[in-house]
Motif scaffolding. Structure first.
Motif, PDB file in Angstrom:
ATOM      1  N   ASN A 163       3.483   0.732  -3.615  1.00 34.55           N
ATOM      2  CA  ASN A 163       2.828   0.633  -4.923  1.00 34.55           C
ATOM      3  C   ASN A 163       1.618   1.547  -5.050  1.00 34.55           C
ATOM      4  O   ASN A 163       1.349   2.076  -6.120  1.00 34.55           O
ATOM      5  N   MET A 164       0.882   1.705  -3.957  1.00 32.98           N
ATOM      6  CA  MET A 164      -0.302   2.569  -4.010  1.00 32.98           C
ATOM      7  C   MET A 164       0.042   4.003  -3.614  1.00 32.98           C
ATOM      8  O   MET A 164      -0.801   4.884  -3.652  1.00 32.98           O
ATOM      9  N   ARG A 165       1.291   4.184  -3.177  1.00 35.83           N
ATOM     10  CA  ARG A 165       1.782   5.515  -2.797  1.00 35.83           C
ATOM     11  C   ARG A 165       0.931   6.213  -1.746  1.00 35.83           C
ATOM     12  O   ARG A 165       0.646   7.410  -1.840  1.00 35.83           O
ATOM     13  N   LEU A 188       0.832  -1.214   0.000  1.00 36.56           N
ATOM     14  CA  LEU A 188       0.000   0.000   0.000  1.00 36.56           C
ATOM     15  C   LEU A 188       0.864   1.262   0.000  1.00 36.56           C
ATOM     16  O   LEU A 188       0.552   2.251  -0.656  1.00 36.56           O
TER      17      LEU A 188
END
Ligand code: ADP
Ligand code: MG
Lengths: 327, 255
Positions: A124-126, A121
């Motif tokens: 990759n999801m910043r 999270l």
């Protein structure tokens, strides 16, 4: 020549200031608090520091890399509940009564999965690590409670109790485990490439990325290590308390954070070392021991903790201003 | 006069154009950088110098035109790509790890270490020794290779960044106003260092406001004016006044 040496000494003192504070505090307590200067008390101080101390290692790794992990306390709680649930013999346990070391394996896997989840999270999801791990702080504790319907579990298998009760000479194994973890991660951070990358990534992400360091992997590694350390601390605390209560470890996040900051790890990232964090954890433990011996109501504890945090941060600011002049 | 050496230029910029909305930052720009060149890229504020550098480095994409690196056409879509191809851009504040030592910054991403997986022990002594040698060799003055880079001056940091780039086999350095934040003494050191690297064969494009600086270190110049090349040639063949007139547009020696 002489002036140069004086500067070197002064710089060394400033770099290890928390140790001096620890020794002064221990000396003052030993001299002024009746019944403090005993082997039993000192052993208790270290024993008491084990769980917060291990969480502080996890937190230090994160903060050095300029992230944070607020979920460590709840991961500890979840791991403790899982350990008690799977190895416990009381009615709210699973009834499986698995071997404690098998459960250690399970708990470590839980730590890895949580670390990967947090890392995914954040990287990759910043999403900021503050938000992700704040959610984790709420979720992981709740998962543990659901597992045991909110009840505590007691009476664990003997191999777990042995971990808590075995001594090597006069020293409890638990304390040796903590010291071992500190020693391992001290070497890891200062002598290995991955450890160095944690510092560099926390120091300047652009410079690290430009140099070809895989920043994402370093951060993922940090969160996995943090999850595993917290889960391991949960397994230990279950062994120590011979079970788990719903609120086990509550408040340890802030103690761990305090130990890290008092130990000289900077929120700026890329700064700090584990020797300081160790001293910070022991210092906090000594403080609460003294408070309880003196019979001061425990709610005063947080005033001392807060006070030390402020002292530590002010000292840090003063030291960073002094340091250029000590070159 | 360019290409007189007959070999392929390290960098060739051919008819590059770039607009930002209605602003034509680069109308049409061509120039070459050869091995051994320190090229002074001069021009007034807003002439398009930084835009040009950013296109070469992959921060911007040209609207039209071509760029060749060692004869091969390149189209970088990010600074990471140009860096991988051996181009380094140094700005006023090039990022460094301030709390890490000189040697850590020198070896960053290339650490010497053992092979044991996940627990690769660093060869700290060897790295410090090698860094010390390179610093001495390139005449970069640092108190010690163990000093934290954050305690060094801006000029020393740039020298470390540039020296590191050169040492690890960089092909082309683009310097955009590297002296903007430095004092006079430091700029002098910087100039000496650029000259040193140039004489060792590192091709350098140096953007600067300061004509004196360009005269001191560059062997060639390119002058941009309103997004066009307003002049280029050998530094040895011009005076400071010539350069000023070309920059301000008093004369135009465009070929
Ligand atoms: N990102 C941008 N967006 C819009 N206009 C820009 C941008 N970058 C540069 N420009 C414009 O392009 C022109 C050239 O700018 P620049 O290349 O920075 O000049 P120099 O570096 O020579 O001072 C200027 O008019 C500037 O305002
Ligand atoms: Mg510019």
């Amino acid at each position: 020549m002489n002036r140069l040496e004086a500067k070197d000494v002064l710089r060394w003192v400033l770099d290890h200031i928390v140790w001096f504070i620890l020794f002064i505090v221990l000396a003052v307590f030993s001299l002024t608090v009746k019944g403090f200067a005993q082997w039993d008390i000192y052993r208790n101080i270290f024993y008491h520091a084990v769980f917060v101390g291990i969480l502080a290692v996890a937190e230090a790794l994160c903060i050095i890399s300029k992230e944070m992990d607020l979920s460590v306390e709840s991961v500890l709680g979840l791991a403790a509940v899982v350990t008690a649930y799977l190895t416990g013999t009381s009615t709210d346990a699973s009834g499986l009564m698995l071997n404690g070391y098998l459960v250690l394996g399970i708990v470590v896997i839980i730590g890895v999965v949580i670390g990967l989840f947090n890392g995914f999270l954040i990287i990759n999801m910043r999403i900021s690590s503050f938000i992700v791990t704040l959610a984790g702080y709420l979720i992981f504790r709740a998962v543990g409670l659901i597992l045991t319907h909110g009840y505590g579990v007691v009476k664990l298998r003997p191999e777990l109790l042995a971990v808590a009760r075995t001594n090597v000479g006069p020293i409890p194994v638990m304390i040796l485990i903590m010291v071992g973890i500190y020693a391992f991660f001290f070497i890891f951070l200062t002598r290995t490439r991955f450890g160095k990358y944690i510092y560099l990534v926390g120091d300047n992400r652009t410079a690290s990325y430009n140099a070809g360091i895989r920043v994402d992997r370093v951060l993922l590694g940090v969160f996995v290590l943090s999850g595993v350390l917290a889960a391991f601390a949960g397994w230990l605390i279950a062994a120590r308390t011979n079970g788990s209560s719903p609120g086990i470890g509550t408040g340890m996040l802030f103690e761990a954070m305090a130990a890290v900051v008092i130990g000289g790890v900077s929120m700026q990232g890329g700064i700090g070392n584990l020797t300081g964090v160790f001293a910070g954890a022991v210092l906090l433990s000594a403080l609460s021991t003294a408070v309880s011996i003196l019979g001061i109501p425990p709610f005063f504890m947080n005033i001392f903790r807060g006070g030390f945090i402020i002292v530590a941060v002010v000292l840090d600011a003063v030291i960073s201003r002094l340091r250029p002049r000590l070159m | 006069m360019n290409g007189a050496e007959g070999n392929t230029p390290v960098l060739e910029v051919k008819n590059v154009k770039k607009s930002f909305g209605k602003v034509e930052a680069l109308k049409e720009v061509s120039f070459e950088v050869h091995k051994g060149d320190v090229l002074g890229l001069l021009g007034d504020n807003g002439a398009g110098k930084s835009t040009l550098i950013k296109i070469i480095a992959g921060n911007h994409r040209a609207d039209d035109g071509e760029i060749f690196l060692e004869g091969k056409k390149v189209e970088f879509s990010s600074p990471a790509e140009s860096r991988a191809a051996g181009i380094e851009t140094v700005y006023q504040n090039s990022p460094v790890c301030e709390n890490a030592s000189v040697s850590a910054n020198f070896f960053i991403g290339r650490e010497l270490c053992g092979r044991f997986p996940l627990f690769r022990l660093l060869k700290e002594g060897a790295m410090q020794k090698q860094t010390r040698k390179v610093m001495t060799d390139m005449v970069i003055n640092v108190p010690s290779v163990k000093t934290k880079v954050g305690l060094l001056s801006g000029g020393q940091r740039q020298a470390i960044v540039l020296g590191r780039f050169f040492h690890w086999g960089g092909k082309l350095a683009l310097l955009d106003e590297p002296f903007a934040a430095l004092g006079v003494a430091e700029s002098k050191n910087g100039l000496r260092f650029i000259k040193e690297l140039g004489s060792r064969g590192l091709p350098i494009v140096l953007i600067t406001h300061n004509i004196e600086y360009a005269l001191q270190v560059a062997n060639k110049f390119v002058i941009l004016r309103h997004g066009l090349v307003a002049g280029k040639g050998l530094i040895a063949e011009v005076t400071a006044d010539d350069l000023v007139s070309m920059i301000t547009g008093a004369i135009n020696v465009n070929q």
